[in-house]
Scaffold this motif. Sequence first.
Motif, short mmCIF file in Angstrom:
data_model
loop_
_atom_site.label_atom_id
_atom_site.label_comp_id
_atom_site.label_asym_id
_atom_site.label_seq_id
_atom_site.Cartn_x
_atom_site.Cartn_y
_atom_site.Cartn_z
N UNK A 1 0.85 -1.19 0.00
CA UNK A 1 0.00 0.00 0.00
C UNK A 1 0.89 1.24 0.00
N UNK A 2 0.60 2.19 -0.90
CA UNK A 2 1.43 3.37 -1.02
C UNK A 2 1.19 4.32 0.13
N UNK A 3 2.19 5.06 0.52
CA UNK A 3 2.08 6.02 1.60
C UNK A 3 2.60 7.37 1.13
N UNK A 4 2.00 8.43 1.65
CA UNK A 4 2.46 9.77 1.32
C UNK A 4 3.76 10.04 2.05
N UNK A 5 4.59 11.02 1.55
CA UNK A 5 5.85 11.36 2.24
C UNK A 5 5.61 11.81 3.67
N UNK A 6 4.50 12.55 3.88
CA UNK A 6 4.20 13.01 5.24
C UNK A 6 3.93 11.85 6.16
N UNK A 7 3.19 10.84 5.64
CA UNK A 7 2.88 9.68 6.47
C UNK A 7 4.15 8.90 6.79
N UNK A 8 5.06 8.79 5.79
CA UNK A 8 6.31 8.08 6.04
C UNK A 8 7.13 8.79 7.11
N UNK A 9 7.16 10.11 7.03
CA UNK A 9 7.94 10.86 8.00
C UNK A 9 7.38 10.69 9.39
N UNK A 10 6.06 10.69 9.52
CA UNK A 10 5.45 10.52 10.84
C UNK A 10 5.80 9.18 11.42
N UNK A 11 5.77 8.12 10.59
CA UNK A 11 6.08 6.79 11.11
C UNK A 11 7.56 6.70 11.49
N UNK A 12 8.40 7.40 10.74
CA UNK A 12 9.83 7.34 11.02
C UNK A 12 10.16 8.04 12.32
N UNK A 13 9.55 9.20 12.51
CA UNK A 13 9.88 9.99 13.70
C UNK A 13 9.05 9.62 14.90
N UNK A 14 8.03 8.79 14.73
CA UNK A 14 7.17 8.43 15.85
C UNK A 14 6.31 9.60 16.30
N UNK A 15 6.01 10.54 15.41
CA UNK A 15 5.28 11.75 15.77
C UNK A 15 3.86 11.41 16.18
N UNK A 16 3.37 12.05 17.23
CA UNK A 16 2.01 11.83 17.70
C UNK A 16 1.27 13.14 17.71
N UNK A 17 0.22 13.26 18.49
CA UNK A 17 -0.58 14.48 18.51
C UNK A 17 0.23 15.65 19.06
N UNK A 18 -0.12 16.86 18.57
CA UNK A 18 0.54 18.06 19.07
C UNK A 18 0.05 18.36 20.48
N UNK A 19 0.77 19.22 21.18
CA UNK A 19 0.44 19.49 22.59
C UNK A 19 -0.92 20.16 22.73
N UNK A 20 -1.30 21.00 21.78
CA UNK A 20 -2.60 21.69 21.86
C UNK A 20 -3.74 20.69 21.68
N UNK A 21 -3.61 19.75 20.76
CA UNK A 21 -4.66 18.75 20.55
C UNK A 21 -4.74 17.79 21.72
N UNK A 22 -3.59 17.44 22.30
CA UNK A 22 -3.60 16.59 23.48
C UNK A 22 -4.31 17.29 24.63
#
Length: 427
Positions: A1-22
């Motif tokens: 399944x193809x992934x967007x560059x943004x999605x790949x970067x998020x998985x690589x960096x382990x990025x989660x919700x921003x502090x304001x959304x949390x």
Amino acid sequence: MLSSPAAKKRRTTGRRSCTECIKAKRRCDQGITACLRCTKQKLECRFPTNSVASTSSAPSPGSLFSDSALTVTSTAINEHNEQDLALDWSQFSSVLQDHNFGALDFTGSDHLSGGCLDSFSGMEDLLNPSVDTTMAMIRPSSTNLTIPPVVDSSSSELAAAISSRLDYGMAQLKRVPSKMVLQKQTPWCHPLLYEDIMPRSMQDVFASCALYQSKNETNSKFIFRYIEERVRELITSPTPSAPLEILARTQAFILYQLIRVFDGDISARAQADRDFPLLEPYTFSLQSIMTEEEEDPGPILQLYPTGPTKAIWKSWILRESARRTYLICFYFLSFYTLLQDKSYCRDHPPISTTWTASAHLWHASTVYHFAVAWKEKRHFVIRDLDYTDLLADANADDIDEYGRILIVSSIGIDDARGWFYTRGGLL
């Protein structure tokens, strides 16, 4: 399944919700520069720097499930436990406040009659309430993730009222596949319904439910592949003509949907959403069973010889199971379409709904016990969700699990608990 560059970067960096959304307990779309919510509200969008990469990956925003027309975005999927049974209504109370639920009439006698059930933007999240790890299903008409408005205190009371009517029923529905395996019954499928003949559709779903109880991380894909094969066989099989087979097909489809909706697996949920339009025609196919005229047996059933009474009992089991299945389909369909942010519309209203409120008749294991309960115990025929006589005259032991689900959906969990307590029982 193809992934967007943004999605790949998020998985690589382990990025989660921003502090304001949390802080606001809202879903974060994890935009690289700034998330959508912070951008719209002109907030400073900052992400935690010590996030640990998730071990689970999810489809990217550009991925599309075939035939379902669903765009799915996610960071991970929580393993579901008993805490999942408590739906987080508070996040969506401000969305609910502009809609009038009334007594949550899901049969069509009021706001559904010949019309539409209004959609609720963002309500899909109620099935998976975790903020950071919940998948987001965006409807085909949407181009961006719909973010519910910030909750204010003026709507919290309404949200609590809606939750009090639906949490209990959803918790019971989640346990139905297990109950089918262990007890050979559901609240709408009598334990003796398939005692003599079990149609192929019911054999397959019974095996699927049993296999599902053994699901773990190792065999999950295999089990869901097996279930999907059985669903496809059910859907593509010829339309049955025998009443028992018609009822079995509808009950089997409900069980498959309950497994796929409540498990939490992204692909299973997408498959369930794709197949949900079939629930309504399967439901209406039960009308021929429900509306066929039955001879009134009178207040006393013959105890000797039991032949005539046994015929009445078998007919009652079939028709009562059909009546309960018909009504629970609308309960499930109405609730799920709300969560999926859809409008539920149809060209004609359903027939008048009836079911028999009597735990003594429903739980009778022999023709003798059925005849005695028919004579000595009160039973209440509930028409179009009118519980006036039931709440005025019934006792706690008159109400089985099916009745408990519908009573709670009508008067709320607190009033239902109070009613059961004053009538000598507990909810």
